[in-house]
Write a protein that holds these residues in place. Structure first.
Motif, PDB file in Angstrom:
ATOM      1  N   HIS A 191       0.848  -1.188   0.000  1.00 47.93           N
ATOM      2  CA  HIS A 191       0.000   0.000   0.000  1.00 47.93           C
ATOM      3  C   HIS A 191       0.885   1.241   0.000  1.00 47.93           C
ATOM      4  O   HIS A 191       0.663   2.167  -0.756  1.00 47.93           O
ATOM      5  CB  HIS A 191      -0.906  -0.020   1.230  1.00 47.93           C
ATOM      6  N   THR A 297      -1.036  -4.669   2.527  1.00 49.45           N
ATOM      7  CA  THR A 297      -2.452  -5.008   2.514  1.00 49.45           C
ATOM      8  C   THR A 297      -2.613  -6.460   2.072  1.00 49.45           C
ATOM      9  O   THR A 297      -2.134  -6.834   1.001  1.00 49.45           O
ATOM     10  CB  THR A 297      -3.227  -4.090   1.547  1.00 49.45           C
ATOM     11  N   PHE A 404      -6.801   6.069  -7.805  1.00 52.03           N
ATOM     12  CA  PHE A 404      -5.937   5.649  -6.690  1.00 52.03           C
ATOM     13  C   PHE A 404      -4.868   4.663  -7.124  1.00 52.03           C
ATOM     14  O   PHE A 404      -3.903   4.443  -6.417  1.00 52.03           O
ATOM     15  CB  PHE A 404      -6.800   5.029  -5.578  1.00 52.03           C
ATOM     16  N   PRO A 438     -15.844  -0.636  -2.123  1.00 57.57           N
ATOM     17  CA  PRO A 438     -16.136  -1.953  -1.555  1.00 57.57           C
ATOM     18  C   PRO A 438     -17.521  -2.049  -0.932  1.00 57.57           C
ATOM     19  O   PRO A 438     -18.099  -3.130  -0.877  1.00 57.57           O
ATOM     20  CB  PRO A 438     -15.044  -2.150  -0.502  1.00 57.57           C
ATOM     21  N   SER A 450      -6.993   1.015   3.196  1.00 54.43           N
ATOM     22  CA  SER A 450      -7.558   1.433   1.923  1.00 54.43           C
ATOM     23  C   SER A 450      -9.081   1.461   1.933  1.00 54.43           C
ATOM     24  O   SER A 450      -9.684   2.099   1.080  1.00 54.43           O
ATOM     25  CB  SER A 450      -7.036   0.549   0.784  1.00 54.43           C
ATOM     26  N   TRP A 451      -9.716   0.778   2.875  1.00 55.78           N
ATOM     27  CA  TRP A 451     -11.172   0.860   2.976  1.00 55.78           C
ATOM     28  C   TRP A 451     -11.597   2.057   3.811  1.00 55.78           C
ATOM     29  O   TRP A 451     -12.781   2.365   3.912  1.00 55.78           O
ATOM     30  CB  TRP A 451     -11.762  -0.425   3.552  1.00 55.78           C
TER      31      TRP A 451
ATOM     32  N   LYS B 173     -21.926  -6.754  -9.673  1.00 60.98           N
ATOM     33  CA  LYS B 173     -20.478  -6.656  -9.444  1.00 60.98           C
ATOM     34  C   LYS B 173     -19.675  -7.423 -10.505  1.00 60.98           C
ATOM     35  O   LYS B 173     -18.447  -7.357 -10.511  1.00 60.98           O
ATOM     36  CB  LYS B 173     -20.130  -7.216  -8.062  1.00 60.98           C
ATOM     37  N   GLY B 240      -1.819  -2.878  -7.363  1.00 55.85           N
ATOM     38  CA  GLY B 240      -2.281  -1.555  -6.970  1.00 55.85           C
ATOM     39  C   GLY B 240      -3.266  -1.691  -5.829  1.00 55.85           C
ATOM     40  O   GLY B 240      -3.156  -2.570  -4.988  1.00 55.85           O
ATOM     41  N   TYR B 241      -4.227  -0.815  -5.804  1.00 55.18           N
ATOM     42  CA  TYR B 241      -5.269  -0.929  -4.788  1.00 55.18           C
ATOM     43  C   TYR B 241      -6.501  -1.615  -5.373  1.00 55.18           C
ATOM     44  O   TYR B 241      -7.545  -1.661  -4.763  1.00 55.18           O
ATOM     45  CB  TYR B 241      -5.702   0.455  -4.302  1.00 55.18           C
ATOM     46  N   PRO B 244      -9.633  -5.828  -3.687  1.00 57.24           N
ATOM     47  CA  PRO B 244     -10.129  -5.474  -2.364  1.00 57.24           C
ATOM     48  C   PRO B 244      -9.324  -6.183  -1.289  1.00 57.24           C
ATOM     49  O   PRO B 244      -8.902  -7.328  -1.474  1.00 57.24           O
ATOM     50  CB  PRO B 244     -11.581  -5.950  -2.386  1.00 57.24           C
ATOM     51  N   PRO B 245      -9.084  -5.521  -0.187  1.00 52.65           N
ATOM     52  CA  PRO B 245      -8.307  -6.151   0.875  1.00 52.65           C
ATOM     53  C   PRO B 245      -9.030  -7.338   1.476  1.00 52.65           C
ATOM     54  O   PRO B 245     -10.260  -7.383   1.495  1.00 52.65           O
ATOM     55  CB  PRO B 245      -8.135  -5.027   1.896  1.00 52.65           C
TER      56      PRO B 245
END
Lengths: 476, 248
Positions: A191, A297, A404, A438, A450-451, B173, B240-241, B244-245
């Motif tokens: 991250h 992450t 992002f 999310p 990040s959330w 989704k 990257g981001y 999703p975590p």
């Protein structure tokens, strides 16, 4: 069985090359002068704007070094450049001037489109420009010194807080660092990775990760909304020795302290930092430590990250020194501030939330050399507006579509007189229309994961080498 | 001249496919039948993509696409349905004669393939994609009904049944890329229908002319494979981001 099939003796290659040369030749009666070819017209553009990422070992999904590599992607490249999706560049061209603007000019886009539309001809290999000699080892800079971080096991699941670890700086003498590149081993899980230099303290431990325990709810949202991304300054300190999985807890304050702000960072999409073009550097006294801030992450796949840091250096002091302005993590940083968006609270389903603005006052004349707005997946746009002491206002950076995944640095040269103020405004999209959101049903607050969200108006400055860098800016 | 061009490019891509590093694999179906496949491992770990071949070809039809996806950062698995390619054995040797019997087994075989794919150490089992061509387009959609980790689907010249359509309609989704050739009338209509049912704003259709059927379109539309790779990069991020975590 692992196989690698060589095509060294592939019998069709000569035939193929002949076919390509034939295919690339203009038809009879066609004006050869108007034929757009790869070697003559397209490759120079790719070298200038694309190859830094589109080559083996870099983040691009395919290589753009040769015709053979590029040709299958001709239509995709055309689409990407036509939509200005590539090269990634998000600054509104109406405002500011940026030295590292890698967006294509319209004429360059037209060239690529014409090439793809006309059959993506190879052209005469004699027109090929000299290949760029990229540094070995995956670097974009050619480092004089490197530091390999210890292997870091990132678990498949769970929350990793911001951690710190200290290393002796890889310089035996006083050194001016002129560029830095951080190469993450597994970019998908990094991250951020940032660091600054600091004179070694006898209390600073090496070979040990350290972080503050952050109280979180069952959704992973911090309960500690004091504007800190690293948890409370005093509380439960967790440590883990390098190479160990054992975590130890104690009450108190962290041992790995960092007085200043992070001078160098890796963020997704962010390339290296280079102060050589502006004759500047960061002074690192002999005996300094690197204080590295790590944020991993978990993505569902357990991996081991092996990141590296590369430096270029000069023994001759450059005329300017670089000063960052980012999120202060300690109480009395030389160029610090309180996070502006501590009060960030984005309502569910709000597609256009105006974040709390940041107002940064410049206490001395200063040269601003970069912007690096930072936020997370719900960020939508950001704008920097400079208010001069005489009342004038100027938009100096506008990013209408914040992405992002591309935490870009926008390099500029902006002389800012004492008394000016920078007004920075982020907007956020917490709607279902944001494909990376999310969960649009949740309130979103400030936080380091990040959330959670941020809205950090990072900037970089140059000052004369011997200038006092205390009391530089002030933020409300 | 255009034909020669396309042939040349196809040959180039074939040669590029041969350069790929991959691993021949065999894994067991639920009934113990050995399914043969090729696994392309992502160097740094990442999402997994399963490529389901059409019923008039075997897994080799995806050699080039698999290589391109792998170069772009994905783990990729191709495998032969029983009765096809390397999975011809025992009582399954002739798809034409055993169509119904084999088709009944395919859903379970797809599940076995997904189990194999997600068991590989470089595969993020929360981030999967599936490509299905012609008869396996429905298999791709049905697989996404059974496996929530399938986050995006590419369908070549094929659609799905009522249950599959309901699933797509209720899955905002899941973005879908559909591709077909206009003169392949039924397939084109099926692709348009399923993409039209998708409520994901990134879903889209690519229509061609005189391109052929399913993965056979690659020969006449050499840009299609690149489009599929770009599609996955946009909708099934490798880093990257974008991913999703995984908090829990």
């Amino acid at each position: 069985m692992r196989t690698r099939i060589s095509v060294v003796a592939f019998p069709i290659v000569p035939l193929l090359m002949g076919a390509l040369v034939w295919a690339a030749a203009p038809a009879a009666g066609q004006d050869a002068a108007k034929v757009v070819t790869f070697h003559k017209d397209v490759l120079p553009l790719l070298q200038k704007n694309c190859q830094s990422c589109h080559r083996p070992g870099q983040i691009g999904p395919f290589s753009m070094l040769t015709y053979r590599e590029v040709r299958p992607w001709a239509k995709a490249i055309k689409a990407a450049v036509s939509l200005r999706a590539m090269p990634p560049w998000f600054a509104d061209p109406r405002y500011g001037h940026f030295d590292n603007d890698r967006s294509l000019k319209q004429a360059e886009i037209d060239t690529i489109v014409a090439w793809a539309d006309s059959g993506a001809a190879e052209g005469d290999p004699k027109d090929t420009p000299a290949a760029i000699e990229w540094p070995a080892g995956g670097w974009q800079i050619q480092p004089h010194a490197t530091l390999e971080l210890p292997p870091y096991p990132v678990p498949a699941y769970g929350i990793r807080e911001w951690e710190r670890i200290a290393f002796p700086a890889p310089f035996k003498e006083d050194t001016w660092v002129t560029s830095v590149e951080i190469l993450p081993g597994v970019p998908a899980v990094v991250h951020h990775m940032c660091f600054g230099f600091q004179k070694h303290r006898s209390t600073t431990p090496y070979n040990q990760y350290e972080w503050m325990e952050v109280p979180r709810d069952e959704e992973g949202v911090t309960k500690n909304r004091d504007g800190s991304t690293t948890g409370p300054r005093e509380g439960t300190v967790v440590t883990r020795a390098v190479g160990s999985t054992e975590e130890k807890r104690r009450q108190g304050r962290p041992m790995i302290q960092h007085e200043g702000t992070n001078e160098f960072c890796y963020l997704p999409g962010l390339p290296y930092e280079d102060y050589r073009p502006v004759n500047a550097g960061v002074f690192v006294p002999a005996g300094s430590d690197l204080i590295v801030s790590l944020h991993y992450t978990a993505t569902g796949l357990a991996v081991i990250d092996r990141s590296r840091i590369g430096f270029t250096e000069t023994k001759a002091p450059p005329p300017k020194k670089f000063l960052p302005q980012d999120g202060a993590e300690e109480e009395d940083p030389p160029v610090g501030r309180r996070q502006a968006n501590i009060d960030l609270a984005i309502p569910p389903y709000d597609g256009n939330y105006l974040g709390p603005s940041a107002e940064i006052t410049f206490l001395k004349d200063v040269e601003l050399v970069w912007f690096r707005p930072h936020a997370h997946v719900r960020a939508k746009s950001v704008q920097y507006k400079l208010k001069y002491p005489d009342g004038r206002e100027e938009i100096v950076l506008n990013v209408p579509r914040y992405d992002f995944n591309w935490q870009l640095t926008y390099r500029t040269s902006l002389k800012i007189p004492k008394g000016s103020r920078m007004h920075v405004q982020f907007t956020y999209d917490n709607s279902a229309g944001n494909k990376y959101n999310p969960d649009p049903s949740k309130w979103v607050y400030y936080g380091g994961q990040s959330w959670e969200e941020m809205g950090t108006p990072n900037m970089g400055f140059l000052v004369d080498r011997d200038a006092d860098d205390k009391d530089f800016v002030r933020e409300r | 001249m255009k034909t020669l061009w396309l042939v040349s490019i196809a040959i180039l891509l074939f040669a590029a496919a041969l350069l790929a590093e991959n691993r021949e694999v065999s894994f067991g179906a639920a009934d113990g039948f050995a399914l043969k496949g090729t696994f392309y491992s992502a160097e740094k770990g990442g999402p997994g993509i399963l490529l389901l071949h059409q019923c008039n070809a075997d897994r080799r039809i995806y050699d080039q696409l698999a290589t391109m996806l792998n170069t772009a950062g994905y783990n990729v698995l191709t495998f032969d349905f029983r009765g096809f390619g390397g999975s011809k054995a025992g009582e399954y040797t002739d798809f034409t004669a055993q169509r119904q019997k084999i088709m009944e087994r395919i859903p379970g075989d797809v599940d076995s393939a997904l189990n194999f794919l997600t068991s590989q150490p470089t595969v993020n089992n929360r981030a999967l994609g599936v490509v299905g061509g012609s008869c396996s387009a429905n298999q791709a959609v049905q697989a996404s009904r059974r496996h929530p980790a399938i986050r995006t689907i590419a369908l070549l010249s094929g659609g799905t049944d009522a249950e599959g359509e309901a699933h797509i309609k209720s899955s905002p989704k899941i973005p879908i890329l559909g591709a077909a050739s206009e003169e392949d009338t039924n397939a084109a209509a099926a692709v348009k229908k399923i993409v039209g049912l998708s409520t994901n704003r990134d879903s889209r259709v690519e229509m061609f002319k005189d391109a052929g059927h399913a993965a056979s379109m690659f020969a006449k539309q050499p840009d299609l494979e690149a489009d599929i790779v770009i599609w996955f990069r946009s909708n099934l991020p490798t880093g990257g981001y974008g991913l999703p975590p995984a908090i829990k």
